[in-house]
Design an enzyme around this catalytic site. Structure first.
Site, PDB file in Angstrom:
ATOM      1  N   GLY A   1       5.166  -3.817  -1.880  1.00 35.04           N
ATOM      2  CA  GLY A   1       6.397  -3.737  -1.093  1.00 35.04           C
ATOM      3  C   GLY A   1       6.474  -4.961  -0.213  1.00 35.04           C
ATOM      4  O   GLY A   1       7.182  -5.930  -0.483  1.00 35.04           O
ATOM      5  N   ARG A   2       5.639  -4.928   0.831  1.00 31.39           N
ATOM      6  CA  ARG A   2       5.580  -6.033   1.795  1.00 31.39           C
ATOM      7  C   ARG A   2       5.412  -7.396   1.130  1.00 31.39           C
ATOM      8  O   ARG A   2       6.056  -8.368   1.545  1.00 31.39           O
ATOM      9  CB  ARG A   2       4.387  -5.777   2.710  1.00 31.39           C
ATOM     10  CG  ARG A   2       4.097  -6.849   3.728  1.00 31.39           C
ATOM     11  CD  ARG A   2       2.653  -6.710   4.240  1.00 31.39           C
ATOM     12  NE  ARG A   2       2.326  -5.342   4.575  1.00 31.39           N
ATOM     13  CZ  ARG A   2       2.489  -4.796   5.777  1.00 31.39           C
ATOM     14  NH1 ARG A   2       2.935  -5.522   6.763  1.00 31.39           N
ATOM     15  NH2 ARG A   2       2.197  -3.523   5.977  1.00 31.39           N
TER      16      ARG A   2
ATOM     17  N   TYR B   1       1.685  -0.848  15.525  1.00 31.65           N
ATOM     18  CA  TYR B   1       0.375  -1.208  14.960  1.00 31.65           C
ATOM     19  C   TYR B   1      -0.284  -2.383  15.666  1.00 31.65           C
ATOM     20  O   TYR B   1      -1.285  -2.897  15.168  1.00 31.65           O
ATOM     21  CB  TYR B   1       0.490  -1.664  13.505  1.00 31.65           C
ATOM     22  CG  TYR B   1       1.343  -0.871  12.570  1.00 31.65           C
ATOM     23  CD1 TYR B   1       1.074   0.470  12.289  1.00 31.65           C
ATOM     24  CD2 TYR B   1       2.396  -1.491  11.900  1.00 31.65           C
ATOM     25  CE1 TYR B   1       1.849   1.156  11.368  1.00 31.65           C
ATOM     26  CE2 TYR B   1       3.167  -0.799  10.976  1.00 31.65           C
ATOM     27  CZ  TYR B   1       2.885   0.521  10.728  1.00 31.65           C
ATOM     28  OH  TYR B   1       3.633   1.187   9.808  1.00 31.65           O
TER      29      TYR B   1
ATOM     30  N   ARG C   1       6.956  -2.774  14.635  1.00 28.46           N
ATOM     31  CA  ARG C   1       5.575  -2.953  14.187  1.00 28.46           C
ATOM     32  C   ARG C   1       4.602  -3.446  15.268  1.00 28.46           C
ATOM     33  O   ARG C   1       3.471  -2.972  15.317  1.00 28.46           O
ATOM     34  CB  ARG C   1       5.527  -3.849  12.948  1.00 28.46           C
ATOM     35  CG  ARG C   1       6.228  -3.180  11.742  1.00 28.46           C
ATOM     36  CD  ARG C   1       6.129  -4.023  10.473  1.00 28.46           C
ATOM     37  NE  ARG C   1       4.772  -4.116  10.007  1.00 28.46           N
ATOM     38  CZ  ARG C   1       4.008  -5.181  10.148  1.00 28.46           C
ATOM     39  NH1 ARG C   1       4.479  -6.275  10.721  1.00 28.46           N
ATOM     40  NH2 ARG C   1       2.775  -5.163   9.710  1.00 28.46           N
TER      41      ARG C   1
ATOM     42  N   CYS D   1      14.333  -0.345  27.251  1.00 28.71           N
ATOM     43  CA  CYS D   1      13.797   0.136  28.526  1.00 28.71           C
ATOM     44  C   CYS D   1      12.372   0.652  28.349  1.00 28.71           C
ATOM     45  O   CYS D   1      12.105   1.845  28.523  1.00 28.71           O
ATOM     46  CB  CYS D   1      14.699   1.208  29.086  1.00 28.71           C
ATOM     47  SG  CYS D   1      16.371   0.615  29.241  1.00 28.71           S
TER      48      CYS D   1
ATOM     49  N   GLU E   1       2.399  -1.411  -7.024  1.00 33.34           N
ATOM     50  CA  GLU E   1       3.566  -1.100  -6.186  1.00 33.34           C
ATOM     51  C   GLU E   1       3.640  -1.984  -4.939  1.00 33.34           C
ATOM     52  O   GLU E   1       3.580  -1.477  -3.820  1.00 33.34           O
ATOM     53  CB  GLU E   1       3.486   0.360  -5.737  1.00 33.34           C
ATOM     54  CG  GLU E   1       3.396   1.345  -6.869  1.00 33.34           C
ATOM     55  CD  GLU E   1       3.014   2.759  -6.422  1.00 33.34           C
ATOM     56  OE1 GLU E   1       3.329   3.701  -7.152  1.00 33.34           O
ATOM     57  OE2 GLU E   1       2.391   2.900  -5.348  1.00 33.34           O
TER      58      GLU E   1
ATOM     59  N   GLY F   1       0.007  -2.865  -1.068  1.00 28.60           N
ATOM     60  CA  GLY F   1      -0.838  -3.182   0.078  1.00 28.60           C
ATOM     61  C   GLY F   1      -1.250  -4.639   0.183  1.00 28.60           C
ATOM     62  O   GLY F   1      -2.015  -4.999   1.080  1.00 28.60           O
TER      63      GLY F   1
END
Ligand SMILES: *Cc1c(COP(=O)(O)O)cnc(C)c1O
Length: 450
Positions: A298-299, A344, A340, A371, A296, A254
């Protein structure tokens, strides 16, 4: 529009008016590989893998567990090999992500299986591969994993996923550890204690510790510290009930990264230093041995390494109610390669990448070719007024949840991913083709199904 060195990958720079990544000109990359294109700065990826690993080791010493790279942010066989070579672990949530890790010959003792609804097929595949840990997420799963471990004749190491009831402050409200979510066992309701007892009683499970993941794109240590405090309290209560201590504390991912001007990517050393101090204080307070701590991200590893390159196809000017002009700039991708912003309200930055413009910047909206009116990559950005069809636009920090969340909306083939390094470029995920997509269409004869 400005080149933001803290948002682009480390080896990105402007040379003779043009964006270069790892000494490759983006105009040459577009010519060779087409657009839209995901460009990973390979040395940057390895740098970030090592930065998180060494920060964890520096601050937790002998009690440093593993960095498990969250593969859902982006994974391919080649990238899994980089991760494996760096000596860190990987976190997978599905049989598909597991298959990628195994295809890269990933050491199964460094693979961790997550997921709130793992199928029996997925659990079996993980047990068969010999993954180090399965993170249990529901009461049903205790029985399920225990039974499948029994069938395989093994004792499976597990963690239980807890929801500590912390609402982390994130830009995106991707918060997963407060109570009203699908993930994990609530500590405050007593569900977590019940789950721990359930695992203790399961003959083919060994409860190694507890896990939490409080959300994504978090920039302050406060949320992590509150979560760790509650988890350590839980470890202490577990010890009081069961007369043994659980050795592992997995604090999830996170950590936030910079997408736009003014944001600063969370420094691994700063993050680990704050969390290590807190864990030491809290374990001492509860007279617990220092647990083995894993994380952990990721980003924080994948996002900053990657830039998406698009080609401009059309532009138009719209007169707004206040008399102002908004310029729409449409590129050859959009919500199929970056969902994204629509999902979000995530923000990105962009630059004109193939040349320098001397024209003044005007208020622009960067849109895709789908579209949907909501197919917007950047809602509001100042871009040079002379951007025209054929120009290249680069959006940095697209390495996480970009290609991994890509879709075939409008039957668009998903983009290629290339790795660039020291003036060389190579394909690591090829572009999908119309044949790939048409290959799924079949015209079966009707069969009687009763
Ligand atoms: C998504 C996720 C991560 C990674 O989150 P980032 O924001 O990419 O760091 C880590 N652990 C779990 C369990 C996750 O679901």
């Amino acid at each position: 529009m400005k080149f933001l060195p803290n948002v682009f990958s480390i080896n990105s720079k402007i040379v003779a008016g043009q964006l270069n990544i790892a000494d490759c000109k983006v105009s040459s990359l577009a010519k060779e590989f087409g657009t839209p294109l995901f460009i990973i700065d390979e040395n940057d990826f390895n740098y970030r893998l090592n930065a998180w690993k060494s920060a964890l080791e520096r601050h937790f010493g002998a009690q440093a567990g593993s960095v498990y790279y969250a593969s859902k942010s982006f994974i391919s066989v080649e990238v899994a090999k980089w991760i494996s070579s760096s000596g860190i672990g990987i976190d997978v949530c599905t049989a598909g992500e597991l298959a990628v890790a195994l295809a890269a010959n990933f050491d199964p003792s460094k693979i961790e299986l997550h997921g709130n609804n793992k199928s029996e097929i997925e659990i079996r595949a993980a047990i068969k591969a010999g993954v180090s840990k399965i993170v249990i997420d529901s009461h049903q799963e205790i029985e399920r994993v225990n039974r499948l471990a029994n069938e395989a004749g093994i004792i499976q190491n597990v963690l239980i996923r807890l929801t500590p009831g912390v609402e982390a402050h994130t830009h995106e409200f991707i918060s997963t550890a407060h109570e009203d979510v699908k993930f994990g066992f609530s500590i405050s309701s007593g569900d977590a204690a019940k789950a721990a007892q359930g695992v203790e009683q399961a003959a083919n499970l060994r409860l190694n510790g507890v896990h939490c993941h409080i959300g994504s794109q978090i920039f302050e240590s406060e949320g992590f510290e509150m979560a760790a405090t509650r988890l350590i309290e839980f470890l202490s209560e577990f010890r009081d009930r069961n007369g043994r201590e659980l050795a592992e504390l997995d604090l999830g991912g996170g950590y936030g990264v910079a997408y736009v001007e003014g944001e600063i990517t969370y420094d691994p050393d700063v993050a680990m230093s704050a969390i290590a101090s807190l864990v030491k204080v809290q374990t001492t307070k509860h007279k617990l041995a220092m647990p083995v701590v894993s994380i952990e991200p990721g980003r924080a590893i994948s996002a900053p390494t990657t830039t998406t390159l698009y080609e401009v196809g059309t532009t138009k000017n719209v007169t707004l109610d206040d008399g102002g002009i908004r310029r729409y700039i449409a590129v050859d991708g959009g919500m199929s390669d970056n969902i994204r912003p629509a999902l979000y309200g995530a923000q990105y930055s962009a630059i004109l990448a193939n040349r320098t413009s001397t024209q003044s910047a005007i208020s622009s909206r960067l849109v895709g070719k789908h579209c949907e009116s909501g197919d917007i990559i950047i809602r509001e950005i100042d871009l040079p007024s002379d951007i025209a069809p054929g120009d290249l636009i680069a959006t940095p920090a697209t390495g996480a949840y970009g290609r991994s969340m890509a879709s075939n909306y409008n039957h668009m083939p998903r983009p290629a991913v290339i790795a660039v390094k020291d003036g060389t470029a190579r394909l690591i995920v090829r572009r999908e083709t119309q044949e790939d997509l048409l290959g799924l269409d079949v015209s079966e004869q009707p069969r009687t199904i009763n």
